[in-house]
Scaffold this motif. Structure first.
Motif, PDB file in Angstrom:
ATOM      1  N   ALA A 152      -6.824   7.623  -4.342  1.00 40.70           N
ATOM      2  CA  ALA A 152      -5.421   7.582  -4.771  1.00 40.70           C
ATOM      3  C   ALA A 152      -4.488   7.357  -3.583  1.00 40.70           C
ATOM      4  CB  ALA A 152      -5.056   8.873  -5.492  1.00 40.70           C
ATOM      5  N   LEU A 153      -4.771   8.020  -2.468  1.00 42.27           N
ATOM      6  CA  LEU A 153      -3.894   7.902  -1.306  1.00 42.27           C
ATOM      7  C   LEU A 153      -4.012   6.537  -0.649  1.00 42.27           C
ATOM      8  CD1 LEU A 153      -4.338  11.451   0.262  1.00 42.27           C
ATOM      9  CD2 LEU A 153      -2.470  10.603  -1.179  1.00 42.27           C
ATOM     10  N   GLU A 154      -5.186   5.920  -0.730  1.00 36.94           N
ATOM     11  CA  GLU A 154      -5.330   4.562  -0.193  1.00 36.94           C
ATOM     12  C   GLU A 154      -4.392   3.587  -0.899  1.00 36.94           C
ATOM     13  OE1 GLU A 154      -9.549   3.722  -0.554  1.00 36.94           O
ATOM     14  OE2 GLU A 154      -9.729   3.758   1.628  1.00 36.94           O
ATOM     15  N   ARG A 155      -4.124   3.856  -2.174  1.00 33.27           N
ATOM     16  CA  ARG A 155      -3.208   2.990  -2.924  1.00 33.27           C
ATOM     17  C   ARG A 155      -1.753   3.369  -2.680  1.00 33.27           C
ATOM     18  NH1 ARG A 155      -7.257   4.206  -6.809  1.00 33.27           N
ATOM     19  NH2 ARG A 155      -5.901   5.792  -7.744  1.00 33.27           N
ATOM     20  N   LEU A 156      -1.477   4.670  -2.567  1.00 38.31           N
ATOM     21  CA  LEU A 156      -0.086   5.138  -2.486  1.00 38.31           C
ATOM     22  C   LEU A 156       0.544   4.970  -1.103  1.00 38.31           C
ATOM     23  CD1 LEU A 156       2.311   6.777  -3.800  1.00 38.31           C
ATOM     24  CD2 LEU A 156       1.218   8.807  -2.817  1.00 38.31           C
ATOM     25  N   LEU A 157      -0.145   5.421  -0.068  1.00 40.32           N
ATOM     26  CA  LEU A 157       0.494   5.552   1.243  1.00 40.32           C
ATOM     27  C   LEU A 157       0.965   4.230   1.850  1.00 40.32           C
ATOM     28  CD1 LEU A 157      -1.614   8.415   2.861  1.00 40.32           C
ATOM     29  CD2 LEU A 157       0.587   8.528   1.667  1.00 40.32           C
ATOM     30  N   PRO A 158       0.284   3.113   1.660  1.00 38.64           N
ATOM     31  CA  PRO A 158       0.835   1.860   2.207  1.00 38.64           C
ATOM     32  C   PRO A 158       2.194   1.491   1.619  1.00 38.64           C
ATOM     33  CG  PRO A 158      -1.493   1.596   1.727  1.00 38.64           C
ATOM     34  CD  PRO A 158      -1.078   2.914   1.128  1.00 38.64           C
ATOM     35  N   LEU A 159       2.489   1.986   0.420  1.00 38.65           N
ATOM     36  CA  LEU A 159       3.767   1.683  -0.218  1.00 38.65           C
ATOM     37  C   LEU A 159       4.891   2.588   0.277  1.00 38.65           C
ATOM     38  CD1 LEU A 159       2.478   1.285  -3.899  1.00 38.65           C
ATOM     39  CD2 LEU A 159       2.843  -0.510  -2.182  1.00 38.65           C
ATOM     40  N   TYR A 160       4.531   3.738   0.870  1.00 37.97           N
ATOM     41  CA  TYR A 160       5.539   4.720   1.301  1.00 37.97           C
ATOM     42  C   TYR A 160       5.206   5.175   2.723  1.00 37.97           C
ATOM     43  CZ  TYR A 160       6.735   4.764  -3.639  1.00 37.97           C
ATOM     44  OH  TYR A 160       7.108   4.393  -4.907  1.00 37.97           O
ATOM     45  N   PRO A 161       5.568   4.383   3.720  1.00 40.71           N
ATOM     46  CA  PRO A 161       5.181   4.680   5.110  1.00 40.71           C
ATOM     47  C   PRO A 161       5.803   5.951   5.680  1.00 40.71           C
ATOM     48  CG  PRO A 161       6.721   2.835   5.007  1.00 40.71           C
ATOM     49  CD  PRO A 161       6.314   3.116   3.600  1.00 40.71           C
ATOM     50  N   GLU A 175       2.031  12.288  -9.059  1.00 37.18           N
ATOM     51  CA  GLU A 175       1.879  11.215 -10.037  1.00 37.18           C
ATOM     52  C   GLU A 175       0.769  10.253  -9.664  1.00 37.18           C
ATOM     53  OE1 GLU A 175       3.231  10.984 -13.085  1.00 37.18           O
ATOM     54  OE2 GLU A 175       3.852  13.011 -12.518  1.00 37.18           O
ATOM     55  N   ALA A 176       0.573  10.049  -8.359  1.00 39.74           N
ATOM     56  CA  ALA A 176      -0.507   9.167  -7.920  1.00 39.74           C
ATOM     57  C   ALA A 176      -1.876   9.769  -8.218  1.00 39.74           C
ATOM     58  CB  ALA A 176      -0.375   8.888  -6.413  1.00 39.74           C
ATOM     59  N   LEU A 177      -1.960  11.106  -8.205  1.00 41.74           N
ATOM     60  CA  LEU A 177      -3.223  11.785  -8.445  1.00 41.74           C
ATOM     61  C   LEU A 177      -3.473  12.069  -9.932  1.00 41.74           C
ATOM     62  CD1 LEU A 177      -3.125  14.391  -5.527  1.00 41.74           C
ATOM     63  CD2 LEU A 177      -4.645  12.411  -5.707  1.00 41.74           C
ATOM     64  N   ARG A 178      -2.419  12.107 -10.730  1.00 36.75           N
ATOM     65  CA  ARG A 178      -2.550  12.517 -12.133  1.00 36.75           C
ATOM     66  C   ARG A 178      -3.584  11.649 -12.861  1.00 36.75           C
ATOM     67  NH1 ARG A 178       0.953  15.437 -15.245  1.00 36.75           N
ATOM     68  NH2 ARG A 178       2.602  15.182 -13.677  1.00 36.75           N
ATOM     69  N   TYR A 179      -4.493  12.333 -13.581  1.00 39.07           N
ATOM     70  CA  TYR A 179      -5.547  11.609 -14.304  1.00 39.07           C
ATOM     71  C   TYR A 179      -5.020  11.149 -15.658  1.00 39.07           C
ATOM     72  CZ  TYR A 179     -10.012  10.586 -16.558  1.00 39.07           C
ATOM     73  OH  TYR A 179     -11.040   9.979 -17.217  1.00 39.07           O
ATOM     74  N   ARG A 180      -5.244   9.881 -15.975  1.00 40.58           N
ATOM     75  CA  ARG A 180      -4.727   9.305 -17.209  1.00 40.58           C
ATOM     76  C   ARG A 180      -5.842   8.685 -18.053  1.00 40.58           C
ATOM     77  NH1 ARG A 180      -0.997   8.594 -13.202  1.00 40.58           N
ATOM     78  NH2 ARG A 180       1.144   9.205 -13.684  1.00 40.58           N
ATOM     79  N   GLY A 181      -7.073   9.100 -17.827  1.00 40.86           N
ATOM     80  CA  GLY A 181      -8.189   8.512 -18.557  1.00 40.86           C
ATOM     81  C   GLY A 181      -8.256   8.936 -20.004  1.00 40.86           C
TER      82      GLY A 181
END
Length: 297
Positions: free
Chosen positions: A112-121, A291-297
């Motif tokens: 999840a953090l690999e996807r989120l952190l590049p968007l929010y430096p 929200e980045a970690l929240r599971y939506r499956g």
């Protein structure tokens, strides 16, 4: 209060919580000699001894404990209000500290953090892997990760992963000359790899359930570990049966290095949850991480 007096109190709190001048000095960016001078100055000003020092440890005196109880909520409040100022920034910012086990860190948090952190430096996430159940306030963590959703009433639990299974596995070589266990009680006739619980220090009692009936079994064997990766390696090596997360051994099972036993006694149960105090006022950065970690499956 003078500015240097506030700094002295912050320095004392660091020493009292770290129980070490060395760690506290590194934490707040002072030399040990400067920190020792600061504490002596504070004790002289208050006319009280705040810390008991030995060659191996540092601990608060009774007066020191009372001062910690006063300072910690006050400093937490200051930090929370400073974090809240990030709402006035154009971009969310701040540091989020999360405590979790190694399995959750690799399978849930990191993707999840690999996807989120590049968007929010301007957001920094600190992950502290630990199998123990950590007190969030004492460890200065913003959130923790735990299996299941049963937490105290003052905590919010957010599902961050799917249902999970703990399964029992063994190598074909180990099982070749032994009777296959049919019920959990049969494990008493097998060598099993024991897991030492880090929080309480006892051995994990293997837990099973079938048709709504729970069964717990204490096992015995040649190895005791406190690392699930070693549990897998021990099972593959034929040292005994191990109980592990299903996803940890899926490849080993698919390639024939391990065999699952007691499959009908291993139902799925609620997976990982992110938990944090309900009284916490989430910052924009914290809300984004949740929200980045929240599971939506």
């Amino acid at each position: 209060m003078k500015r240097d007096e506030l700094g002295d109190l912050a320095a004392f709190l660091a020493v009292a919580e770290e129980r070490s001048f060395t760690r506290a000095a590194a934490k707040i960016g002072l030399s040990q000699s400067a920190l020792s001078h600061t504490i002596r100055r504070l004790e002289a000003r208050l006319g009280l001894r705040l810390l008991t020092r030995t060659t191996r440890s540092v601990s608060p005196t009774q007066a020191g404990e009372r001062l910690v109880e006063t300072l910690r909520p006050a400093f937490d409040g200051i930090e929370a209000r400073i974090d809240a100022l990030s709402e006035l920034r154009d971009r969310p910012a701040g540091t989020i500290r999360i405590t979790c086990g190694e399995h959750a860190a690799h399978t849930i948090l990191w993707p999840a953090l690999e996807r989120l952190l590049p968007l929010y430096p301007d957001i920094t996430v600190e992950i502290a892997t630990d199998y123990r159940l950590i007190d969030l306030a004492e460890g200065r963590f913003d959130a923790g990760v735990r299996l299941g959703e049963n937490l105290s009433d003052d905590m919010i639990a957010v599902p961050i992963g799917p249902l999970v299974k703990m399964i029992v596995v063994g190598s074909p070589a180990y099982l070749a000359d032994r009777l296959m266990p049919i019920t959990p009680q049969d494990l008493t006739d097998h060598a099993c790899i024991n897991l030492r619980l880090p929080t309480r220090g006892g051995l994990y009692v293997w837990e099973f359930e079938k048709d709504g009936r729970p069964v717990n079994v204490r096992v015995d064997g040649p190895v005791i570990i406190n690392d699930m990766t070693l549990m897998v390696r021990g099972a593959v090596a034929g040292l005994g049966l191990g109980i592990v997360m299903e996803d940890q051994v899926a490849e080993h099972i698919a390639e024939g290095r391990l065999v699952q036993v007691l499959a009908d006694w291993s139902p799925p149960f609620p997976g990982y949850h992110l938990y944090y105090p309900s009284r916490r006022q989430p910052t924009p950065a914290f809300s984004l991480v949740v929200e980045a970690l929240r599971y939506r499956g």
